[in-house]
Design a protein around this motif. Sequence first.
Motif, PDB file in Angstrom:
ATOM      1  N   SER B 425       0.839  -1.212   0.000  1.00 19.64           N
ATOM      2  CA  SER B 425       0.000   0.000   0.000  1.00 19.64           C
ATOM      3  C   SER B 425       0.864   1.249   0.000  1.00 19.64           C
ATOM      4  CB  SER B 425      -0.898  -0.018   1.229  1.00 19.64           C
ATOM      5  OG  SER B 425      -0.089  -0.036   2.390  1.00 19.64           O
ATOM      6  N   LYS B 426       0.273   2.336  -0.450  1.00 14.12           N
ATOM      7  CA  LYS B 426       0.920   3.638  -0.326  1.00 14.12           C
ATOM      8  C   LYS B 426      -0.161   4.695  -0.143  1.00 14.12           C
ATOM      9  CE  LYS B 426       2.458   5.629  -4.238  1.00 14.12           C
ATOM     10  NZ  LYS B 426       3.326   5.857  -5.401  1.00 14.12           N
ATOM     11  N   PRO B 427       0.184   5.757   0.596  1.00 14.81           N
ATOM     12  CA  PRO B 427      -0.825   6.781   0.858  1.00 14.81           C
ATOM     13  C   PRO B 427      -1.075   7.619  -0.393  1.00 14.81           C
ATOM     14  CG  PRO B 427       1.275   7.422   1.832  1.00 14.81           C
ATOM     15  CD  PRO B 427       1.475   6.062   1.269  1.00 14.81           C
ATOM     16  N   GLU B 428      -2.283   8.143  -0.497  1.00 14.06           N
ATOM     17  CA  GLU B 428      -2.609   9.079  -1.562  1.00 14.06           C
ATOM     18  C   GLU B 428      -1.954  10.421  -1.259  1.00 14.06           C
ATOM     19  OE1 GLU B 428      -5.082   6.296  -3.455  1.00 14.06           O
ATOM     20  OE2 GLU B 428      -4.416   8.260  -4.159  1.00 14.06           O
ATOM     21  N   THR B 429      -1.731  11.211  -2.297  1.00 12.78           N
ATOM     22  CA  THR B 429      -1.140  12.548  -2.113  1.00 12.78           C
ATOM     23  C   THR B 429      -2.004  13.385  -1.164  1.00 12.78           C
ATOM     24  OG1 THR B 429      -0.237  12.412  -4.342  1.00 12.78           O
ATOM     25  CG2 THR B 429      -0.336  14.601  -3.336  1.00 12.78           C
ATOM     26  N   ALA B 430      -3.304  13.259  -1.311  1.00  9.07           N
ATOM     27  CA  ALA B 430      -4.218  14.035  -0.459  1.00  9.07           C
ATOM     28  C   ALA B 430      -4.055  13.642   1.015  1.00  9.07           C
ATOM     29  CB  ALA B 430      -5.659  13.794  -0.905  1.00  9.07           C
ATOM     30  N   ASP B 431      -3.769  12.371   1.269  1.00  8.88           N
ATOM     31  CA  ASP B 431      -3.580  11.934   2.654  1.00  8.88           C
ATOM     32  C   ASP B 431      -2.291  12.492   3.228  1.00  8.88           C
ATOM     33  OD1 ASP B 431      -4.917   8.711   1.725  1.00  8.88           O
ATOM     34  OD2 ASP B 431      -5.940  10.428   2.654  1.00  8.88           O
ATOM     35  N   VAL B 432      -1.255  12.544   2.394  1.00  7.14           N
ATOM     36  CA  VAL B 432       0.015  13.133   2.849  1.00  7.14           C
ATOM     37  C   VAL B 432      -0.210  14.599   3.217  1.00  7.14           C
ATOM     38  CG1 VAL B 432       2.378  13.717   2.172  1.00  7.14           C
ATOM     39  CG2 VAL B 432       1.404  11.510   1.508  1.00  7.14           C
ATOM     40  N   GLU B 433      -0.991  15.294   2.389  1.00  5.28           N
ATOM     41  CA  GLU B 433      -1.306  16.693   2.691  1.00  5.28           C
ATOM     42  C   GLU B 433      -2.061  16.830   3.998  1.00  5.28           C
ATOM     43  OE1 GLU B 433       0.932  18.387   0.132  1.00  5.28           O
ATOM     44  OE2 GLU B 433      -0.365  19.571   1.447  1.00  5.28           O
ATOM     45  N   ARG B 434      -2.953  15.886   4.265  1.00  7.88           N
ATOM     46  CA  ARG B 434      -3.684  15.917   5.546  1.00  7.88           C
ATOM     47  C   ARG B 434      -2.721  15.772   6.722  1.00  7.88           C
ATOM     48  NH1 ARG B 434      -7.888  11.309   5.564  1.00  7.88           N
ATOM     49  NH2 ARG B 434      -8.326  12.122   7.645  1.00  7.88           N
ATOM     50  N   VAL B 435      -1.742  14.866   6.578  1.00  2.70           N
ATOM     51  CA  VAL B 435      -0.763  14.676   7.658  1.00  2.70           C
ATOM     52  C   VAL B 435       0.018  15.960   7.880  1.00  2.70           C
ATOM     53  CG1 VAL B 435       1.331  13.446   8.343  1.00  2.70           C
ATOM     54  CG2 VAL B 435      -0.564  12.185   7.316  1.00  2.70           C
ATOM     55  N   LEU B 436       0.475  16.565   6.772  1.00  2.39           N
ATOM     56  CA  LEU B 436       1.264  17.795   6.897  1.00  2.39           C
ATOM     57  C   LEU B 436       0.438  18.901   7.539  1.00  2.39           C
ATOM     58  CD1 LEU B 436       3.132  17.703   3.468  1.00  2.39           C
ATOM     59  CD2 LEU B 436       4.168  17.512   5.739  1.00  2.39           C
ATOM     60  N   SER B 437      -0.819  19.003   7.135  1.00  2.00           N
ATOM     61  CA  SER B 437      -1.693  20.038   7.709  1.00  2.00           C
ATOM     62  C   SER B 437      -1.859  19.824   9.212  1.00  2.00           C
ATOM     63  CB  SER B 437      -3.049  19.982   6.999  1.00  2.00           C
ATOM     64  OG  SER B 437      -3.964  20.819   7.663  1.00  2.00           O
ATOM     65  N   LEU B 438      -2.055  18.565   9.613  1.00  2.00           N
ATOM     66  CA  LEU B 438      -2.208  18.262  11.039  1.00  2.00           C
ATOM     67  C   LEU B 438      -0.946  18.641  11.801  1.00  2.00           C
ATOM     68  CD1 LEU B 438      -3.809  16.835  13.398  1.00  2.00           C
ATOM     69  CD2 LEU B 438      -2.585  14.758  12.759  1.00  2.00           C
ATOM     70  N   LEU B 439       0.204  18.249  11.254  1.00  2.00           N
ATOM     71  CA  LEU B 439       1.464  18.536  11.950  1.00  2.00           C
ATOM     72  C   LEU B 439       1.688  20.047  12.069  1.00  2.00           C
ATOM     73  CD1 LEU B 439       3.804  15.801  10.385  1.00  2.00           C
ATOM     74  CD2 LEU B 439       2.876  15.845  12.697  1.00  2.00           C
ATOM     75  N   ARG B 440       1.347  20.781  11.013  1.00  4.11           N
ATOM     76  CA  ARG B 440       1.549  22.239  11.092  1.00  4.11           C
ATOM     77  C   ARG B 440       0.647  22.843  12.159  1.00  4.11           C
ATOM     78  NH1 ARG B 440       1.236  21.959   5.042  1.00  4.11           N
ATOM     79  NH2 ARG B 440       3.381  21.549   4.412  1.00  4.11           N
ATOM     80  N   ARG B 441      -0.559  22.333  12.263  1.00  7.10           N
ATOM     81  CA  ARG B 441      -1.463  22.848  13.308  1.00  7.10           C
ATOM     82  C   ARG B 441      -0.952  22.469  14.700  1.00  7.10           C
ATOM     83  NH1 ARG B 441      -6.925  20.540  11.004  1.00  7.10           N
ATOM     84  NH2 ARG B 441      -7.980  21.588  12.706  1.00  7.10           N
ATOM     85  N   LEU B 442      -0.321  21.325  14.816  1.00  7.60           N
ATOM     86  CA  LEU B 442       0.247  20.939  16.110  1.00  7.60           C
ATOM     87  C   LEU B 442       1.439  21.815  16.467  1.00  7.60           C
ATOM     88  CD1 LEU B 442      -0.011  17.043  15.847  1.00  7.60           C
ATOM     89  CD2 LEU B 442      -1.338  18.535  17.347  1.00  7.60           C
ATOM     90  N   VAL B 443       2.223  22.188  15.485  1.00  8.79           N
ATOM     91  CA  VAL B 443       3.338  23.105  15.759  1.00  8.79           C
ATOM     92  C   VAL B 443       2.785  24.418  16.315  1.00  8.79           C
ATOM     93  CG1 VAL B 443       5.136  24.539  14.706  1.00  8.79           C
ATOM     94  CG2 VAL B 443       4.934  22.145  14.057  1.00  8.79           C
ATOM     95  N   LYS B 444       1.752  24.931  15.661  1.00  9.82           N
ATOM     96  CA  LYS B 444       1.167  26.212  16.104  1.00  9.82           C
ATOM     97  C   LYS B 444       0.623  26.103  17.517  1.00  9.82           C
ATOM     98  CE  LYS B 444      -0.380  28.679  12.019  1.00  9.82           C
ATOM     99  NZ  LYS B 444      -1.461  28.786  11.066  1.00  9.82           N
ATOM    100  N   GLY B 445       0.039  24.946  17.842  1.00  7.83           N
ATOM    101  CA  GLY B 445      -0.606  24.796  19.145  1.00  7.83           C
ATOM    102  C   GLY B 445       0.339  24.421  20.269  1.00  7.83           C
ATOM    103  N   SER B 446       1.602  24.116  19.956  1.00  5.94           N
ATOM    104  CA  SER B 446       2.538  23.637  20.984  1.00  5.94           C
ATOM    105  C   SER B 446       3.288  24.806  21.590  1.00  5.94           C
ATOM    106  CB  SER B 446       3.544  22.659  20.386  1.00  5.94           C
ATOM    107  OG  SER B 446       2.874  21.527  19.903  1.00  5.94           O
ATOM    108  N   ARG B 447       3.385  24.793  22.920  1.00  5.20           N
ATOM    109  CA  ARG B 447       4.011  25.918  23.617  1.00  5.20           C
ATOM    110  C   ARG B 447       5.510  25.739  23.770  1.00  5.20           C
ATOM    111  NH1 ARG B 447      -0.827  25.759  27.810  1.00  5.20           N
ATOM    112  NH2 ARG B 447      -2.341  26.876  26.572  1.00  5.20           N
ATOM    113  N   GLU B 448       5.963  24.487  23.774  1.00  2.00           N
ATOM    114  CA  GLU B 448       7.384  24.252  24.055  1.00  2.00           C
ATOM    115  C   GLU B 448       8.194  24.251  22.767  1.00  2.00           C
ATOM    116  OE1 GLU B 448       5.799  20.896  27.007  1.00  2.00           O
ATOM    117  OE2 GLU B 448       7.954  20.719  26.596  1.00  2.00           O
TER     118      GLU B 448
END
Lengths: 110, 490
Positions: B425-448
């Motif tokens: 299996s391999k992820p779809e491009t759209a799924d990779v974008e979802r992961v990146l979007s989630l990680l970027r939002r986690l960076v914004k929300g992290s205080r440390e």
Amino acid sequence: MPKRRKTADKSELQRPNVRFEATLHPGEPGRAHLELDQLGLDRVPDPEGGIRVLVTVDDLIRLVDRGFEVHIVRAYPVRPLARELIADKASVQAWLQSEVKGIARRRKGS
Amino acid sequence: MYRTITQLNDIMRLLAFWFPQYFRRVLLPERSVENRPVYALRLRAGGGGERRSVLLVGGVHARELMNPDAIVELAVDLLVSHALNRDLIYGRRRWTALQVRIIVETMDLWFLPCSNPDGRLYVMNVDDLWRKNRRLNLRSDCRGVDLNRNVDIVWGVTPTLGQVSCNPCSEVFVGPSAFSEPETRNVKYLLDTYRIDCFADVHSYSELVLHPWGHAPTQTVNPAQRFTTLPTGTCAPIAPGYEEYMTPRDQLRFQTVAQRIVNAIAAVRGRVYAAETAWALYPTTGTHSDYVYSRHIADPRLRKTYGYTFETGPYVGNVPDSFHPPDPTWVKNDTKSGMLALMQQCICAIELIGGPLLQRNAEVSALRRVRDDLLATTDAGRAWIALFERVQFPIMTVMLRNQKLLEEARSLLDLAGRLVVEEGSKPETADVERVLSLLRRLVKGSREETVRTDIEAMIVEVNRLGSLTVAATIEQLMHRGPGYRDSADL
């Protein structure tokens, strides 16, 4: 309720009166040393990483006999914990009541 | 001031009676040698079934008086924090109400404040430096067994330069047999009966956080050297040169978690505990923390439990005051912060988010196998595991504040698990974008800062890996750790 002992058992009669805090060092060269682990001593942490023990008079004799040099640091009479270090019932209850104040609790009978 | 065993039991009784929605008091099956009951306390918020659990044990050595008090106080502190939505503050270390909520709502916390009630009573009434329990030893005038030498891990073996003895008069006497003492059997009962993932045996003194192994140096190359091959009860040393095997993954986990505990303690008021193997202090056998970890090796049907020993408090110039200082407040604060860190480190974000909530245990198990059977076998892979374990708790606190983020994380975790299970299996491009979007939002929300840096390393890697197959992705992670840059990147 634990059973009360009517007479002191032998272990109580043979309880030492004093323990010594001591550090151990290699003694005279050429004298055989019994390995420390075979002596089963009450070793306590030493701030400098050396060998520090709590020993009785009999232990001291054995250690010197086996060639250790023993530096006695302090003597501690065998005694109970100082009374002032033991919490009393009232203060424990007051502490708990104070800590949980403001949290709804179950009442007796509910 | 130090609480008596009666007072400790009363506190547990009242907590369970007043707050049954939080606490359950358990009478352990074995009474002590002198026929006293022994109680444990379970704390959880919310219902539901089995959870990851932490067990804290204190009072094993009688004269080490501070720790039973610290353990029972921690139980009260967690209740107050959760019930009143208050931060917990130990010196300069603040545990937010949200951090406590995650711990108390996702885990079962077991407290056995005083496993040796006879010893504690004897210290208070007769001899303030007594260490053992109060067993009457057969054919000896000497009483007591060292409960932290009585447990069934290389029991009755007396290592060279170690602190173990077969002499009943010794303060480190192993007892007549492994688990001969009711007080140690009670600890075994808890491990046999409840799911326990993480464990700490809290002792004093010398400001240490210890982990296995205690009976021999640890090595990660020769799996054939296992304690299961060693004879027990010999009252003799192990053969010279013997080193006990541990998987590299577990060695890394022990070291990483021990360091987090050290950091949490240092944050209180600057006391720097040392993290090391128990053997590095001095060789021991029959100890609680080695035993809990050894169980899954001796019997692969049993769950793995990570076991630690805390040695709380410094030497303060004399031995009695080091074991029971006139004012133990600050040492207890250090200890409580350390125990909280252990609880926090015991949480597994993937299991928490993916397991009970998604009911996709097969996918969670598949991800766990990738972690343990593949990533854990290389240095680079282990570096990724360590990174994830650093960020998982801060990430969870961000996600729990944002329901949409949490739902997205669950959805992606579900997808990841399914991809791992499906060959090729391999992820779809759209799924990779979802992961990146989630990680970027986690960076914004992290205080440390450190957490943001770690998540950014994940973003770099996700960008680089793109839509590789799952197998190729895992292969890459096994050989390129976080921050790796090859000549093409430079």
